[in-house]
Design a protein around this motif. Sequence first.
Motif, PDB file in Angstrom:
ATOM      1  N   VAL A 151       0.853  -1.199   0.000  1.00 50.40           N
ATOM      2  CA  VAL A 151       0.000   0.000   0.000  1.00 50.40           C
ATOM      3  C   VAL A 151       0.884   1.242   0.000  1.00 50.40           C
ATOM      4  O   VAL A 151       0.667   2.192  -0.759  1.00 50.40           O
ATOM      5  CB  VAL A 151      -0.949   0.015   1.226  1.00 50.40           C
ATOM      6  N   ARG A 152       1.927   1.203   0.838  1.00 52.84           N
ATOM      7  CA  ARG A 152       2.827   2.350   0.953  1.00 52.84           C
ATOM      8  C   ARG A 152       3.514   2.634  -0.381  1.00 52.84           C
ATOM      9  O   ARG A 152       3.518   3.757  -0.866  1.00 52.84           O
ATOM     10  CB  ARG A 152       3.868   2.079   2.042  1.00 52.84           C
ATOM     11  N   SER A 153       4.083   1.590  -1.016  1.00 61.09           N
ATOM     12  CA  SER A 153       4.837   1.839  -2.246  1.00 61.09           C
ATOM     13  C   SER A 153       3.916   2.303  -3.373  1.00 61.09           C
ATOM     14  O   SER A 153       4.281   3.180  -4.151  1.00 61.09           O
ATOM     15  CB  SER A 153       5.638   0.597  -2.650  1.00 61.09           C
ATOM     16  N   ARG A 154       2.689   1.729  -3.445  1.00 61.57           N
ATOM     17  CA  ARG A 154       1.749   2.176  -4.482  1.00 61.57           C
ATOM     18  C   ARG A 154       1.329   3.613  -4.255  1.00 61.57           C
ATOM     19  O   ARG A 154       1.196   4.395  -5.198  1.00 61.57           O
ATOM     20  CB  ARG A 154       0.505   1.293  -4.486  1.00 61.57           C
ATOM     21  N   THR A 155       1.110   3.967  -2.985  1.00 64.77           N
ATOM     22  CA  THR A 155       0.681   5.321  -2.661  1.00 64.77           C
ATOM     23  C   THR A 155       1.778   6.320  -3.006  1.00 64.77           C
ATOM     24  O   THR A 155       1.506   7.374  -3.578  1.00 64.77           O
ATOM     25  CB  THR A 155       0.329   5.420  -1.160  1.00 64.77           C
ATOM     26  N   LEU A 156       3.024   5.969  -2.695  1.00 67.24           N
ATOM     27  CA  LEU A 156       4.131   6.878  -3.003  1.00 67.24           C
ATOM     28  C   LEU A 156       4.265   7.073  -4.509  1.00 67.24           C
ATOM     29  O   LEU A 156       4.574   8.169  -4.968  1.00 67.24           O
ATOM     30  CB  LEU A 156       5.435   6.344  -2.412  1.00 67.24           C
ATOM     31  N   ARG A 157       3.988   6.003  -5.291  1.00 73.39           N
ATOM     32  CA  ARG A 157       4.070   6.124  -6.742  1.00 73.39           C
ATOM     33  C   ARG A 157       2.978   7.073  -7.252  1.00 73.39           C
ATOM     34  O   ARG A 157       3.220   7.900  -8.112  1.00 73.39           O
ATOM     35  CB  ARG A 157       3.932   4.747  -7.400  1.00 73.39           C
ATOM     36  N   VAL A 158       1.753   6.947  -6.708  1.00 68.57           N
ATOM     37  CA  VAL A 158       0.659   7.845  -7.107  1.00 68.57           C
ATOM     38  C   VAL A 158       1.011   9.266  -6.693  1.00 68.57           C
ATOM     39  O   VAL A 158       0.825  10.213  -7.454  1.00 68.57           O
ATOM     40  CB  VAL A 158      -0.681   7.398  -6.477  1.00 68.57           C
ATOM     41  N   ASP A 159       1.569   9.400  -5.480  1.00 69.22           N
ATOM     42  CA  ASP A 159       2.029  10.692  -4.971  1.00 69.22           C
ATOM     43  C   ASP A 159       2.971  11.365  -5.966  1.00 69.22           C
ATOM     44  O   ASP A 159       2.800  12.524  -6.313  1.00 69.22           O
ATOM     45  CB  ASP A 159       2.828  10.450  -3.682  1.00 69.22           C
ATOM     46  N   ALA A 160       3.951  10.617  -6.418  1.00 66.74           N
ATOM     47  CA  ALA A 160       4.944  11.148  -7.344  1.00 66.74           C
ATOM     48  C   ALA A 160       4.281  11.575  -8.650  1.00 66.74           C
ATOM     49  O   ALA A 160       4.603  12.626  -9.211  1.00 66.74           O
ATOM     50  CB  ALA A 160       6.032  10.106  -7.614  1.00 66.74           C
TER      51      ALA A 160
END
Length: 172
Positions: A151-160
Amino acid sequence: MVTETELACIERNEQIGLAELGLRLDEAKQVTAALQAEMVPTQMAALGECPRACAACGRRLASKGCSAARFPSLFGDVPVRVRRLLVCPCQGTGESETRSVAVLGFGRGAAVAPELAYVTARYAAMAPFGKAADLLSELLPVSGTQHASRVRSRTLRVDAAVVQAQAAARAS
Ligand SMILES: [Zn+2]
């Protein structure tokens, strides 16, 4: 194109209570996961058959065969065969014969469904990553999203992606 497939067999006795009226959550998850597991490979196969032309010169792109990949989606992780196409000779240097690209942006073996990325980021913005992971895996047949780290890595990718889009909008 019409494809028919059997997805699920749902059985009930005549003596039902409210809990047996209609689909249960586990059945809904099973049905959507089964449908997704049939639908995605069928679409990928149809897409692979479609001839593609170079956007720059219009030359038909040659196939470089298929590679195995994964499609993580809201309705499960689906293994797929992804068509790879040789990069057009008009694009760059002599080594272009060896370069290829996967259809639909399946780079390095996976492409995440935009809806999965969106829903993951949306709930991760409201709750700790672990809680968001629990919520998603309780309601959806997602595989892999049950881990807080995913969840964290996917969220950071969307964030970017959001930061990049905002920066681009400001610059124009
Ligand atoms: Zn070309």
